[in-house]
Design a protein around this motif. Structure first.
Motif, PDB file in Angstrom:
ATOM      1  N   VAL A  18     -16.775  22.468 -18.493  1.00  0.00           N
ATOM      2  CA  VAL A  18     -16.707  23.449 -17.405  1.00  0.00           C
ATOM      3  C   VAL A  18     -18.077  23.595 -16.747  1.00  0.00           C
ATOM      4  N   ILE A  19     -19.100  23.727 -17.567  1.00  0.00           N
ATOM      5  CA  ILE A  19     -20.460  23.877 -17.038  1.00  0.00           C
ATOM      6  C   ILE A  19     -20.876  22.631 -16.264  1.00  0.00           C
ATOM      7  N   MET A  26     -22.211  22.283  -7.577  1.00  0.00           N
ATOM      8  CA  MET A  26     -23.402  22.822  -6.924  1.00  0.00           C
ATOM      9  C   MET A  26     -24.296  21.705  -6.387  1.00  0.00           C
ATOM     10  N   TYR A  27     -24.303  20.554  -7.046  1.00  0.00           N
ATOM     11  CA  TYR A  27     -25.089  19.427  -6.576  1.00  0.00           C
ATOM     12  C   TYR A  27     -24.477  18.819  -5.311  1.00  0.00           C
ATOM     13  N   LEU A  28     -23.155  18.661  -5.307  1.00  0.00           N
ATOM     14  CA  LEU A  28     -22.475  18.039  -4.175  1.00  0.00           C
ATOM     15  C   LEU A  28     -22.390  18.961  -2.960  1.00  0.00           C
ATOM     16  N   GLN A  39     -21.147  32.251 -11.534  1.00  0.00           N
ATOM     17  CA  GLN A  39     -20.321  33.222 -12.246  1.00  0.00           C
ATOM     18  C   GLN A  39     -19.333  32.527 -13.179  1.00  0.00           C
ATOM     19  N   ILE A  40     -18.785  31.402 -12.761  1.00  0.00           N
ATOM     20  CA  ILE A  40     -17.874  30.639 -13.620  1.00  0.00           C
ATOM     21  C   ILE A  40     -18.620  30.137 -14.853  1.00  0.00           C
ATOM     22  N   ILE A  41     -19.849  29.696 -14.673  1.00  0.00           N
ATOM     23  CA  ILE A  41     -20.660  29.252 -15.813  1.00  0.00           C
ATOM     24  C   ILE A  41     -20.897  30.413 -16.777  1.00  0.00           C
ATOM     25  N   ALA A  80      -8.218  28.142 -16.886  1.00  0.00           N
ATOM     26  CA  ALA A  80      -8.478  29.105 -15.809  1.00  0.00           C
ATOM     27  C   ALA A  80      -9.811  28.807 -15.131  1.00  0.00           C
ATOM     28  N   SER A  81     -10.808  28.414 -15.904  1.00  0.00           N
ATOM     29  CA  SER A  81     -12.111  28.077 -15.327  1.00  0.00           C
ATOM     30  C   SER A  81     -12.017  26.850 -14.435  1.00  0.00           C
ATOM     31  N   PHE A  82     -11.288  25.836 -14.876  1.00  0.00           N
ATOM     32  CA  PHE A  82     -11.129  24.638 -14.053  1.00  0.00           C
ATOM     33  C   PHE A  82     -10.356  24.950 -12.758  1.00  0.00           C
TER      34      PHE A  82
END
Length: 90
Positions: A18-19, A26-28, A39-41, A80-82
């Motif tokens: 997930v991280i 964030m990179y793309l 927040q997801i992290i 849920a995170s994905f």
């Protein structure tokens, strides 16, 4: 359930995925919804810590059912995170 060691490795692996996906996002897309990805992290790390606490301090007598519930909670939380990560790209 094979072992507690295996369960802990599964928790670590899935949370790291997930991280990793959040970092890739964030990179793309450096200007797009960075705060939501962070927040997801944070939520994934909280999930990991909560599950580790449950694994290390079992509560119920039927251990097999207890650890299956932890595994189910892990899979639901990661799923849920994905889904949240997928929602960021739209």
């Amino acid at each position: 359930m094979a072992s507690l060691r295996r369960l802990k490795k599964d928790i670590d692996f899935l949370v790291e995925e997930v991280i990793s996906d959040c970092c890739t996002f964030m990179y793309l897309y450096p200007d797009k919804k960075r705060e939501e990805a962070i927040q997801i992290i944070q939520d994934a790390v909280e999930l990991r810590n909560r599950l580790y606490a449950k694994v290390n301090h079992p509560q119920d007598n039927p251990k097999k059912l207890y650890y299956k519930a932890i595994n189910r909670e892990l899979l639901e939380g990661v799923d849920a995170s994905f889904e949240k990560i997928s929602g960021l790209t739209q």
